[in-house]
Design an enzyme around this catalytic site. Structure first.
Site, PDB file in Angstrom:
ATOM      1  N   TYR A 318      68.012  -2.471  -6.862  1.00 37.18           N
ATOM      2  CA  TYR A 318      68.952  -2.461  -5.737  1.00 37.18           C
ATOM      3  C   TYR A 318      70.356  -2.303  -6.314  1.00 37.18           C
ATOM      4  O   TYR A 318      70.799  -3.132  -7.114  1.00 37.18           O
ATOM      5  CB  TYR A 318      68.839  -3.760  -4.942  1.00 37.18           C
ATOM      6  CG  TYR A 318      67.462  -3.973  -4.348  1.00 37.18           C
ATOM      7  CD1 TYR A 318      67.164  -3.541  -3.062  1.00 37.18           C
ATOM      8  CD2 TYR A 318      66.458  -4.601  -5.093  1.00 37.18           C
ATOM      9  CE1 TYR A 318      65.903  -3.734  -2.520  1.00 37.18           C
ATOM     10  CE2 TYR A 318      65.192  -4.783  -4.560  1.00 37.18           C
ATOM     11  CZ  TYR A 318      64.921  -4.350  -3.275  1.00 37.18           C
ATOM     12  OH  TYR A 318      63.667  -4.527  -2.735  1.00 37.18           O
ATOM     13  N   HIS A 329      66.807  -0.543   1.313  1.00 38.57           N
ATOM     14  CA  HIS A 329      65.654  -0.196   0.486  1.00 38.57           C
ATOM     15  C   HIS A 329      66.087  -0.026  -0.970  1.00 38.57           C
ATOM     16  O   HIS A 329      67.209   0.376  -1.266  1.00 38.57           O
ATOM     17  CB  HIS A 329      65.010   1.093   0.989  1.00 38.57           C
ATOM     18  CG  HIS A 329      64.301   0.946   2.299  1.00 38.57           C
ATOM     19  ND1 HIS A 329      63.112   0.260   2.436  1.00 38.57           N
ATOM     20  CD2 HIS A 329      64.618   1.383   3.538  1.00 38.57           C
ATOM     21  CE1 HIS A 329      62.714   0.284   3.694  1.00 38.57           C
ATOM     22  NE2 HIS A 329      63.618   0.964   4.388  1.00 38.57           N
ATOM     23  N   LYS A 360      61.952   6.899  -3.633  1.00 39.79           N
ATOM     24  CA  LYS A 360      62.673   6.315  -4.759  1.00 39.79           C
ATOM     25  C   LYS A 360      62.698   7.308  -5.916  1.00 39.79           C
ATOM     26  O   LYS A 360      61.878   8.210  -5.991  1.00 39.79           O
ATOM     27  CB  LYS A 360      62.009   5.006  -5.202  1.00 39.79           C
ATOM     28  CG  LYS A 360      61.865   3.982  -4.086  1.00 39.79           C
ATOM     29  CD  LYS A 360      61.264   2.691  -4.587  1.00 39.79           C
ATOM     30  CE  LYS A 360      60.786   1.818  -3.436  1.00 39.79           C
ATOM     31  NZ  LYS A 360      61.794   1.592  -2.410  1.00 39.79           N
TER      32      LYS A 360
END
Length: 388
Positions: A318, A329, A360
């Site tokens: 993060y 997210h 991601k």
């Protein structure tokens, strides 16, 4: 009337109007002076396949007739390393509209500043071998061919599978910069239990702002402020002087150990750090040191790493944690490997596909032993699927 090439050494000589026909107009080969050019084997094979060459004289005394595509392809596959897969990638990129050169001297692509492992240089659209603006340094890889992790950054991997389909992966040095603004308190006290640490009376901000650990709670809890830390989190906090242990519990003590399993430690943070690192090595081996080095480097970059177990990775990250309640997210999946690690293309494809499926970016942390002990830096390598 299509020209016939003449194999000389490992290059195909073509005379006549070859320079204007092939090099000037379409970027094939390299000029020899006048109107003649030389083609690499892969370039000559592609022109034979397209019907732009009438044949290539092999000079092997097996036939007076110039070789067509089939015979030249077989001869080249026997003479040149990995010719078949390199040809497949070359032909695919030509079909996509790229001008290409083999990335070896004396071919034009050899002037590009690329690694020795690069097979083909793809120029930017609108550029030619003469202008030399490189778009993709292409490294051709077979499905079963290992790829060393330490020397792929900046290359485009073209993986050819067993059915001759091609998948492209872009690699680069990951730019990891976070904006999490949190400093943990310096007076945390915990208990080292097996493969985790429990902190009693943990300040709420440790989890809510720093995103450390996992609270032990439920709706009917009569006790609050209990936070469970991973060994990595505890080791990092201890190394920073924030965490001490009131007790260490060993579930499997040696025969001559103190019969009291929960002996108090002194207040030196270094003792806590040494204890938790020793426990980490006991449960995970040398891999713990590498993961700890990557964890601490991410924290120093103001990035919050959390376990990536659910995604088959070491961490998810993060970049900007304000509060856990407003958490967005995670942005990356991180896998920690040694610099000597070699990717299996099948596993790399699986990792990239999974990361892309959960939106991601896949990042590898290449950590050597000196880094794990506080020496050299970590190389951060990003890998993603691309379409040239």
């Amino acid at each position: 009337m299509y020209p016939i090439g003449d194999l000389r050494g490992d290059a195909v000589h073509v005379g006549g109007d070859a320079r204007q026909r092939f090099y000037d107009s379409r970027g094939y080969g390299r000029p020899l002076g006048g109107d003649a050019i030389e083609l690499s084997r892969v370039e000559a094979a592609h022109l034979l396949f397209r019907g732009d060459l009438a044949g290539v004289s092999l000079g092997d005394d097996t036939s007076d007739d110039p070789a067509g595509f089939e015979r030249f392809f077989v001869d080249s596959a026997a003479a040149a390393d990995r010719f078949a897969v390199r040809y497949l990638v070359y032909a695919d990129l030509r079909d996509r509209g790229f001008y290409l050169s083999p990335a070896r001297e004396p071919w034009p692509g050899g002037r590009a500043d690329v690694a020795d492992a690069v097979d083909i240089v793809a120029y930017e659209r609108g550029s030619t071998p003469a202008t030399g603006a490189v778009s993709h340094p292409i490294r051709v890889v077979g499905e079963r061919e290992p790829v060393p992790a330490a020397d792929v950054a900046g290359q485009t991997l073209a993986v050819v599978d067993e059915e001759s389909d091609i998948t492209y992966f872009g690699t680069g040095c990951a730019d990891l910069t976070g904006a999490t603004d949190y400093e943990p308190p310096a007076d945390l006290t915990g208990v080292l239990l097996d493969d985790r640490v429990v902190v009693w009376n943990a300040p709420s901000t440790l989890y809510e702002r720093g995103f450390y650990g996992q609270p032990l709670t439920d709706r009917a809890a009569a006790v609050e402020g209990i936070l469970q830390l991973s060994l990595l989190e505890a080791a990092s906090l201890s190394a920073d002087g924030s965490l001490r242990f009131s007790a260490v519990v060993d579930d499997d003590p040696p025969p001559d150990a103190d019969p009291n399993p929960s002996g108090a430690l002194d207040e030196d943070p270094a003792s806590a750090a040494a204890a938790v690192v020793a426990r980490g090595r006991a449960v995970e081996g040398d891999r713990f040191d590498r993961r700890l080095a990557a964890y601490r480097d991410l924290r120093e970059r103001r990035i919050v790493p959390k376990t990536g177990f659910k995604f088959g990775a070491d961490f998810r990250t993060y970049l900007d944690v304000d509060t856990v309640e407003e958490l967005s997210h995670s942005e990356h999946l991180v896998r920690v490997v040694e610099p000597t690690h070699a990717f299996a293309p099948r596993e790399l494809s699986l990792d990239v596909r999974l990361a892309g499926g959960v939106r991601k970016e896949l990042v590898f942390a290449l950590v050597d032993e000196r880094t794990a002990s506080g020496g050299s830096r970590i190389e951060w390598l990003s890998v993603e699927r691309v379409t040239p």
